[in-house]
Design an enzyme around this catalytic site. Structure first.
Site, PDB file in Angstrom:
ATOM      1  N   VAL A   1       0.847  -1.190   0.000  1.00 52.71           N
ATOM      2  CA  VAL A   1       0.000   0.000   0.000  1.00 52.71           C
ATOM      3  C   VAL A   1       0.887   1.247   0.000  1.00 52.71           C
ATOM      4  CG1 VAL A   1      -1.841  -1.219   1.230  1.00 52.71           C
ATOM      5  CG2 VAL A   1      -0.178   0.146   2.511  1.00 52.71           C
ATOM      6  N   ASP A   2       0.269   2.374  -0.284  1.00 54.60           N
ATOM      7  CA  ASP A   2       1.004   3.629  -0.333  1.00 54.60           C
ATOM      8  C   ASP A   2       0.457   4.595   0.719  1.00 54.60           C
ATOM      9  OD1 ASP A   2      -1.390   4.701  -1.383  1.00 54.60           O
ATOM     10  OD2 ASP A   2      -0.717   4.419  -3.443  1.00 54.60           O
ATOM     11  N   ALA A   3       0.884   5.835   0.658  1.00 53.40           N
ATOM     12  CA  ALA A   3       0.480   6.802   1.684  1.00 53.40           C
ATOM     13  C   ALA A   3      -1.010   7.142   1.598  1.00 53.40           C
ATOM     14  CB  ALA A   3       1.339   8.066   1.583  1.00 53.40           C
ATOM     15  N   ALA A   4      -1.677   6.740   0.521  1.00 49.79           N
ATOM     16  CA  ALA A   4      -3.126   6.926   0.437  1.00 49.79           C
ATOM     17  C   ALA A   4      -3.866   5.718   1.010  1.00 49.79           C
ATOM     18  CB  ALA A   4      -3.548   7.182  -1.011  1.00 49.79           C
TER      19      ALA A   4
END
Lengths: 135, 135, 135, 135
Positions: free
Chosen positions: B13-16
């Site tokens: 996953v990413d920062a979103a």
């Protein structure tokens, strides 16, 4: 058009000895973060304080020549289309040393509320910045 | 059609808070490696002993719904086109739990000599396997 | 001891042609997620619903022999120490084909509230599972 | 001591919302590549032309405070030990904005022929550069 450069990293190559094709998405996203430097607070402020994200809904990429460890890639970011909630960024990848074409990518994103993941009208400051760099 | 499943990893996953769009290329490549299990020696033997690779020349991806940590993604791999040196793989990403559509990707590769990076006619065993799974 | 196996992926190698040393942390974390399968709901439930994480506070790794594309790595996870808030996992990496030693890693984590990032006493079910696999 | 700075990338965080612990190895390696800029041709020339690599044999890392998306990390690289074939690099990670300690890593590598993976005496120019930055 805003230009971003970065070297190919040691761990960006794959078992075939060339940059893994998926890494071009990472490179493009870095270039996009750099591009959003033109909006006050930048991409970080959009994501972490304003809770506005830009998930991809469509990506197209043509790969023209491989990159290897030691190459430096130059990415020219421009805006191909601006909708109500969506926008299309265009990334032209070239080799920094000789300008040879490496790849061409188009990336359609939709402005979204990061809590609900519902789409949003493009914020005014983002829209203004996109207009400024329309292809 | 050959099906490959894998869980979303903690660091995908990413920062979103959703799976980074570029990871879909990694997932697709894993599914492709699994797909090539149908060729004797598999993808590993092609790359490491036969020195034949399949660099991407074109990728298109539609993203339909986000993936989050904890989701399991099912990827159905089929073959959309077979040329002399090129082939087009099609990856249909769905959620393993409810079958919801996640993404649809097409991936054109060109069989290549990994030493010279010159294109090659598709090896017979690879072509036969592709024919078997033509869409 | 709980054992987890996974193949080296195409993009796990680096420009030196061997698995990038940092990937061993990814492999270990995958093995840890698998290890936590023994707690109801698994690691996913801890992270996403219970909002309890296990950030690393200390890592040590000895690298004994390189991994290459095509290798399958077997990771035996056991518990070296259990404190009030901390625990030490031990990962023994071997080659799945011949048992040769690849690496030995120790990983100290502290149970933490993911909202405040303050440390927590190890939850009872987590502690019980750790005790079960104490070295 | 040579200092390297880089922002935390969008996709460097994990499902717990902080930089994945394994990424510190990527950051350290980037800092090492930067550090080797002091040797003629840099790390790229060592790897690609001279076929000399520096595989890790031992890594230790203390994690003191988490990094999040939007942080910029400063990495001070120095040399803790120099052997015949091995050397120990030390990386002090701090936040660029306030100097707070983030992590401390030690990384022992062995100079190696990348074809045979046999160890080599440290090349003279590499040794001289290491001596210059001995802690």
């Amino acid at each position: 058009m805003i230009v971003y450069e970065r070297p190919v990293r040691f761990e960006d190559v794959d078992a075939a000895g060339i940059v893994f094709f998926g890494r071009f998405m990472n490179y493009a996203h870095e270039a996009m973060e750099h591009f959003f430097g033109g909006v006050a607070g930048g991409y970080v402020d959009l994501i972490t304080r304003r809770k506005i994200g830009f998930p991809a809904v469509h990506v197209t990429c043509d790969f023209r020549s491989p990159l290897r460890y030691g190459d430096v890639v130059r990415i020219a970011v421009s805006v191909a289309k601006i909708g109500n909630t969506s926008s299309t960024l265009r990334y032209e990848f070239t080799r920094a040393d000789n300008g040879a074409s490496v790849a061409l990518m188009e990336h359609v994103t939709v402005a979204s509320d990061l809590v609900s993941l519902q789409k949003l009208a493009l914020p005014d400051d983002v829209r203004a910045h996109l207009e400024l760099h329309r292809h």
